[in-house]
Enzyme design. Sequence first.
Site, PDB file in Angstrom:
ATOM      1  N   GLU A  83       3.748  -6.269  11.481  1.00 23.48           N
ATOM      2  CA  GLU A  83       4.349  -5.239  10.630  1.00 23.48           C
ATOM      3  C   GLU A  83       3.482  -3.991  10.661  1.00 23.48           C
ATOM      4  O   GLU A  83       2.458  -3.949  11.339  1.00 23.48           O
ATOM      5  CB  GLU A  83       4.519  -5.743   9.196  1.00 23.48           C
ATOM      6  CG  GLU A  83       3.218  -6.060   8.492  1.00 23.48           C
ATOM      7  CD  GLU A  83       3.407  -6.420   7.017  1.00 23.48           C
ATOM      8  OE1 GLU A  83       4.374  -5.980   6.380  1.00 23.48           O
ATOM      9  OE2 GLU A  83       2.535  -7.140   6.492  1.00 23.48           O
TER      10      GLU A  83
ATOM     11  N   LYS B  42       0.122  -9.497  -1.565  1.00 23.51           N
ATOM     12  CA  LYS B  42      -0.181  -8.068  -1.706  1.00 23.51           C
ATOM     13  C   LYS B  42      -1.523  -7.902  -2.417  1.00 23.51           C
ATOM     14  O   LYS B  42      -1.572  -7.538  -3.595  1.00 23.51           O
ATOM     15  CB  LYS B  42       0.963  -7.403  -2.483  1.00 23.51           C
ATOM     16  CG  LYS B  42       1.129  -5.930  -2.171  1.00 23.51           C
ATOM     17  CD  LYS B  42       2.498  -5.451  -2.626  1.00 23.51           C
ATOM     18  CE  LYS B  42       2.598  -3.952  -2.650  1.00 23.51           C
ATOM     19  NZ  LYS B  42       2.461  -3.300  -1.363  1.00 23.51           N
TER      20      LYS B  42
HETATM   21  N1  PLP Z   1       4.409  -4.736   4.077  1.00 17.10           N
HETATM   22  C1  PLP Z   1       3.320  -4.250   3.471  1.00 17.10           C
HETATM   23  C2  PLP Z   1       1.995  -4.536   4.079  1.00 17.10           C
HETATM   24  C3  PLP Z   1       3.451  -3.495   2.292  1.00 17.10           C
HETATM   25  O1  PLP Z   1       2.392  -3.000   1.674  1.00 17.10           O
HETATM   26  C4  PLP Z   1       4.735  -3.264   1.760  1.00 17.10           C
HETATM   27  C5  PLP Z   1       4.902  -2.538   0.507  1.00 17.10           C
HETATM   28  O2  PLP Z   1       5.033  -3.079  -0.521  1.00 17.10           O
HETATM   29  C6  PLP Z   1       5.830  -3.804   2.429  1.00 17.10           C
HETATM   30  C7  PLP Z   1       5.633  -4.529   3.585  1.00 17.10           C
HETATM   31  C8  PLP Z   1       7.199  -3.602   1.898  1.00 17.10           C
HETATM   32  O3  PLP Z   1       7.472  -4.456   0.849  1.00 17.10           O
HETATM   33  P1  PLP Z   1       8.548  -4.090  -0.249  1.00 17.10           P
HETATM   34  O4  PLP Z   1       9.807  -3.821   0.480  1.00 17.10           O
HETATM   35  O5  PLP Z   1       8.639  -5.274  -1.110  1.00 17.10           O
HETATM   36  O6  PLP Z   1       8.029  -2.882  -0.933  1.00 17.10           O
HETATM   37  C1  COI Z   2       5.009  -0.047  -1.489  1.00 17.83           C
HETATM   38  O1  COI Z   2       5.874   0.178  -0.653  1.00 17.83           O
HETATM   39  O2  COI Z   2       5.240  -0.223  -2.675  1.00 17.83           O
HETATM   40  C2  COI Z   2       3.617  -0.138  -1.098  1.00 17.83           C
HETATM   41  O3  COI Z   2       2.879  -0.710  -1.836  1.00 17.83           O
HETATM   42  C3  COI Z   2       3.199   0.456   0.174  1.00 17.83           C
HETATM   43  C4  COI Z   2       1.935   1.216   0.128  1.00 17.83           C
HETATM   44  C5  COI Z   2       1.949   2.353  -0.834  1.00 17.83           C
HETATM   45  C6  COI Z   2       0.751   0.346   0.015  1.00 17.83           C
END
Ligand code: PLP
Ligand code: COI
Length: 340
Positions: free
Chosen positions: A220, A184
């Site tokens: 995704e 991330k």
């Molecule tokens: N994919 C991307 C590119 C994201 O920015 C996020 C957000 O965090 C997710 C997937 C979903 O991840 P999570 O469920 O850990 O928030």
């Molecule tokens: C999240 O779901 O926490 C994300 O970071 C997604 C987006 C705001 C970048």
Amino acid sequence: MNKNINWSELSFGYLPTDYNVRCYFRRGKWGELEVSSSENITMHMAATCLHYGQEAFEGLKAFRGKDNKIRIFRLDENAKRLQSSAETILMEKFPLEMFREAVLKVVKLNEAYCPPYESGASLYIRPLLIGTGPRVGVKPADEYLFVVFVSPVGPYFKEGFKPTNMVIMREFDRAAPQGTGHVKVGGNYAASLHSGEIAHAKGYSAVLYLDSKEKKYIDECGPANFFLIRGNSYVTPASHSILPSITNKSLMKLAEDMGMEVIRRQIRVEELNDFEEAGACGTAAVISPVARIDDADTGKSYVFSKDGKPGKVCEKLYHKLRAIQYGDEPDTYGWTTFVE
Ligand code: PLP
Ligand code: COI
């Protein structure tokens, strides 16, 4: 709870709160957690985060239950993922225990901003880690700053839990096959801004990215993972260039508990025809059901909802996940941490 905020009207954005928590890595070690009420940070103009993208962030949420208690969802998973992001772009890892302490502290200090149970809103927690040491050559910094702030938020896609349309556009990539898509880091999001804006201007909620090597398989969405439902199967892409979503991981477990078969594999675009439901999932997006996916290059459309309603399985998974997050159902896996 007296902050004069219209909780149920909140969108996903920044609202100022009272405090944030910071920690500096200097002279080879992390210092103490510091509480700040400033929304600004100052840094050297040659800081590596400004020039060479040494930046990683996280996103997690706190939920106020019917019992008025605040629960944070799967915080240790975010702590680990931030370490994996740091490792990938050669930043100093923020210690897991300090991450936990900082997150609990920032939520406690701003607890008045954690939306009431009935509002359906939540408190978004945004930790970030940046290289602050000056460099002109392309090299990792020797100083880092960890900051965590919070903001009360509503749904990420303004439609909330209503199906939205997404688009496939092969001329844009979000992440390279052996690049940084699996972590991330800010650069991935910079790479998705242009295509995201084009999609929004055309009325789509998000771009659905394909694998950037062959443009054959689904990766995704810009801000969320992707899954499909057929009969009793939950199918989600396997790819090195997607972020391992904590929400997706949780949904896979819940789907399994519901007796579904969970499959992680490469998914060809044309296979979208074979599925009954589609959804995006993530901390911000929760579950965002997909109504239709348009392939802008082939002109094909894949329809999952004709009546503007989410599919039955998406609905079931959404309610199950929310029930655990808000404390309406028992947390059998120990996913939530109470803020005392
Ligand atoms: N994919 C991307 C590119 C994201 O920015 C996020 C957000 O965090 C997710 C997937 C979903 O991840 P999570 O469920 O850990 O928030
Ligand atoms: C999240 O779901 O926490 C994300 O970071 C997604 C987006 C705001 C970048």
